[in-house]
Design an enzyme around this catalytic site. Structure first.
Site, PDB file in Angstrom:
ATOM      1  N   TYR A 169       0.868  -1.184   0.000  1.00  0.00           N
ATOM      2  CA  TYR A 169       0.000   0.000   0.000  1.00  0.00           C
ATOM      3  C   TYR A 169       0.900   1.228   0.000  1.00  0.00           C
ATOM      4  O   TYR A 169       1.699   1.423   0.914  1.00  0.00           O
ATOM      5  CB  TYR A 169      -0.925   0.036   1.215  1.00  0.00           C
ATOM      6  CG  TYR A 169      -1.733   1.324   1.255  1.00  0.00           C
ATOM      7  CD1 TYR A 169      -2.866   1.481   0.467  1.00  0.00           C
ATOM      8  CD2 TYR A 169      -1.327   2.390   2.050  1.00  0.00           C
ATOM      9  CE1 TYR A 169      -3.584   2.666   0.467  1.00  0.00           C
ATOM     10  CE2 TYR A 169      -2.041   3.583   2.062  1.00  0.00           C
ATOM     11  CZ  TYR A 169      -3.162   3.711   1.272  1.00  0.00           C
ATOM     12  OH  TYR A 169      -3.862   4.892   1.266  1.00  0.00           O
ATOM     13  N   ASP A 187       9.702   3.472   0.735  1.00  0.00           N
ATOM     14  CA  ASP A 187       8.541   4.200   1.226  1.00  0.00           C
ATOM     15  C   ASP A 187       8.542   4.177   2.753  1.00  0.00           C
ATOM     16  O   ASP A 187       8.094   3.216   3.369  1.00  0.00           O
ATOM     17  CB  ASP A 187       7.270   3.566   0.660  1.00  0.00           C
ATOM     18  CG  ASP A 187       6.001   4.274   1.117  1.00  0.00           C
ATOM     19  OD1 ASP A 187       6.086   5.138   2.002  1.00  0.00           O
ATOM     20  OD2 ASP A 187       4.923   3.942   0.595  1.00  0.00           O
TER      21      ASP A 187
END
Length: 421
Positions: free
Chosen positions: A142, A234
């Site tokens: 995600y 990320d």
């Protein structure tokens, strides 16, 4: 009408089926780890308000710094102009990031920080005349809800309405000791087409707090480096102390080419996104050819108020007192996880730093849509604790200012609710 009724008349809330949603709870103020609703009830914010609040709500030092900046400069276009808070924030951040990170690009949230990194990676290949357009990502990933971020996120019911509009991504399993060899063989066969590998280091948060080992990810990163595949790390969730160290990068032996930040960046005070990159990435955009420019920007790029909040939050984060608080949370979670292991309704307990997660045995499949999640959420709210289960997966991500007694109170309520269910 009261606040809840007025809200329902005009607002559309995230990740909420508005037809079946319970009444929204109006929050009128916050202080430390507590939120207070319009009826005077207080809630312990055990999830840091979607993982953003590092030092507690309405922190006086951050508020003071932002107030001062508000009376000096609230906003200026960042194309052709700059200002002290943006320069200072970049200097301070690069000081504590992996040494290969040399430049900072500002945006306004986690999704856009990811979008910027993807565009950097794709255009890097384009500017260098490399025909690499495919992206490698982890299954169950995600990275946000904008289209580029959705494309590199795992395919699910969340992305299904847009499936034909998302660009091609090659998904692989998270690295383990057992699958590393097969992952390397697979990647090597397509390495000439892969522009970059994007990943959430150590913890895949929205996927259900799935965790993998630092040594396995480091090995995969080393291989990607050998294959000349750029890496986007990320750290929107894992950055700024969540993993027990300043960044997940501090657990790894390899360095990424780009890094993405948001959430705890400003201590939860206001929105901001950052994408950092290596000198090599930056150099690929330096040219007399105007078409090699990175054509990306936001109206509020490097907003002075957000930069100031981030500077204040970083000051607090780097204090010895905060480091001790983080270590205390890590230790307390570890001790509580041993208690959870004895509970017959709990399985798959895992911890990375200040993040503790476990699964409730419910008779249904482990899933975001497991019915028990809503029941647990309501039950904890009744007890004055804000926990937001991912279906039957529960987790704790508390602000760093939480005390041992306050953690013990949360743990007490968790065991009581488990016993009652």
């Amino acid at each position: 009408m009261n606040l809840s009724e007025r809200d329902k008349a005009v607002n559309w809330h995230p990740y909420t089926q508005m037809k079946t949603a319970d009444d929204i709870i109006p929050i009128v103020r916050g202080k430390g780890i507590y939120l207070f609703d319009d009826q005077g009830k207080q809630y312990i914010d055990a999830v840091s308000s979607w993982w953003v609040t590092l030092h507690g709500h309405a922190h006086p030092y951050i508020a003071e710094r932002v107030s001062e900046q508000l009376h000096t400069l609230e906003q200026v276009i960042f194309a052709g102009f700059t200002h002290e808070p943006a320069i200072q924030l970049s200097e301070n951040l690069l000081n504590i990031l992996p040494e290969n990170q040399k430049k900072v690009f500002y945006s306004d949230n986690g999704s856009t920080a990811v979008e910027v990194a993807l565009k950097m990676a794709i255009q890097y290949a384009y500017n260098e005349n490399h025909k690499k357009t495919k992206i490698l990502a982890l299954k169950n990933a995600y990275h946000g809800d904008t289209f580029g971020a959705m494309s590199v996120s795992g395919r699910s019911v969340w992305t299904q309405p847009f499936s034909e509009m998302l660009f091609e991504v090659v998904f692989i399993d998270a690295p383990t000791t057992e699958n590393l060899d097969s992952l390397k063989k697979f990647i090597k066969n397509i390495s000439g087409e892969i522009a970059c590998f994007i990943y959430e280091p150590l913890i895949q948060g929205a996927a259900g707090m799935l965790m993998h080992k630092a040594e396995d990810l480091s090995e995969l990163m080393k291989f990607c480096r050998e294959q000349k595949i750029l890496m986007i790390q990320d750290e929107v969730f894992t950055g700024f102390g969540r993993t027990g160290k300043l960044f997940a990068a501090n657990h790894l032996s390899e360095q990424p080419d780009m890094m993405c930040f948001s959430k705890g960046l400003t201590g939860g005070t206001m929105p901001m996104g950052i994408t950092s990159c290596s000198q090599e990435i930056f150099n690929a955009f330096l040219s007399d050819d105007q078409y090699k420019t990175l054509f990306h920007g936001h109206s509020f790029t490097a907003n002075p108020l957000a930069c100031t909040a981030a500077l204040a939050s970083m000051e607090l984060l780097l204090k010895e007192e905060t480091r001790q608080h983080i270590e205390h949370i890590v230790t307390k979670h570890s001790e509580f996880s041993e208690i959870l292991r004895q509970h017959p309704k709990v399985e798959n307990i895992r911890q990375t730093g200040t993040i503790l997660a476990w699964e409730i045995i419910s008779g249904q499949q482990t899933s975001y849509f497991n019915d028990i999640g809503k029941l647990l959420y309501k039950e904890f709210l009744k007890r004055g604790v804000l926990l937001r289960p991912l279906g039957n997966i529960m987790y704790l991500v508390p602000p760093y200012c939480i005390t041992g007694d306050e953690l013990d109170l949360i743990y007490h309520h968790i065991i009581k609710v488990l016993d009652d269910f």
